[in-house]
Design an enzyme around this catalytic site. Structure first.
Site, PDB file in Angstrom:
ATOM      1  N   ASN A  42       0.838  -1.211   0.000  1.00 35.33           N
ATOM      2  CA  ASN A  42       0.000   0.000   0.000  1.00 35.33           C
ATOM      3  C   ASN A  42       0.872   1.260   0.000  1.00 35.33           C
ATOM      4  O   ASN A  42       1.961   1.297   0.575  1.00 35.33           O
ATOM      5  CB  ASN A  42      -0.995   0.001   1.167  1.00 35.33           C
ATOM      6  CG  ASN A  42      -0.375  -0.126   2.535  1.00 35.33           C
ATOM      7  OD1 ASN A  42       0.656  -0.761   2.709  1.00 35.33           O
ATOM      8  ND2 ASN A  42      -1.004   0.478   3.521  1.00 35.33           N
ATOM      9  N   GLU A  55      -3.255  -4.713  -2.517  1.00 32.90           N
ATOM     10  CA  GLU A  55      -3.823  -5.660  -3.486  1.00 32.90           C
ATOM     11  C   GLU A  55      -3.912  -5.035  -4.865  1.00 32.90           C
ATOM     12  O   GLU A  55      -3.622  -5.660  -5.881  1.00 32.90           O
ATOM     13  CB  GLU A  55      -5.225  -6.101  -3.044  1.00 32.90           C
ATOM     14  CG  GLU A  55      -5.274  -6.877  -1.758  1.00 32.90           C
ATOM     15  CD  GLU A  55      -5.457  -6.000  -0.520  1.00 32.90           C
ATOM     16  OE1 GLU A  55      -4.937  -4.853  -0.490  1.00 32.90           O
ATOM     17  OE2 GLU A  55      -6.113  -6.474   0.419  1.00 32.90           O
TER      18      GLU A  55
END
Ligand code: THU
Length: 135
Positions: A42, A55
């Protein structure tokens, strides 16, 4: 299959997290059908809404490296959180058959295994757009 390498990749990606605001470091690693691993972490912005989850960073890296065929995604975070709704949507579109391994970074030896189908059943995808014709 234990997926030791994939779990290690997610944990290593987590080390690259750029999360100065939340301090919630997340790493993700996608496994392709041909055995390739693509990872991401992230990245946050001072304008919080611009931040991007691990993700999606991993998925966007993979897609822009011509990878389309995914079997598994491993996600490592404090507590072993499941992907957020936005990531579920993207994964349902581009990695829909995948197994999802959730790793608590404090206890990485006991991951939880689920699937994209379980996390986002009846997902909205490009197929739903086929009923309109654009001229
Ligand atoms: N985050 C992820 O990277 N993946 C998730 O599945 C949930 C949340 C990130 C976004 C933000 O940088 C931080 O975690 C706190 O929400």
């Amino acid at each position: 299959m234990p997926h030791t390498k994939l779990i290690q990749a997610a944990l290593a990606a987590r080390e690259q997290s750029v999360a100065p605001y939340s301090k919630f470091n997340v790493g993700a690693a996608l496994l392709t059908a041909s055995g390739k691993i693509i990872s991401g972490a992230n990245v946050e912005s001072a304008s919080y809404g611009l931040s991007c989850c691990a993700e999606r960073v991993a998925l966007f890296k993979a897609l822009t490296d011509d990878q389309r065929d995914f079997t598994t995604i491993a996600v490592a975070s404090p507590g072993g959180a499941a992907p957020c709704g936005a990531c579920r949507q993207l994964l349902a579109e581009y990695a829909k058959e995948t197994e999802v391994i959730l790793i608590n970074s404090e206890s990485p030896d006991t991951p939880t295994v689920t699937s994209m189908d379980a996390l986002l059943p009846n997902a909205f995808t490009g197929d739903d757009l086929d009923c309109v014709s654009i001229s």
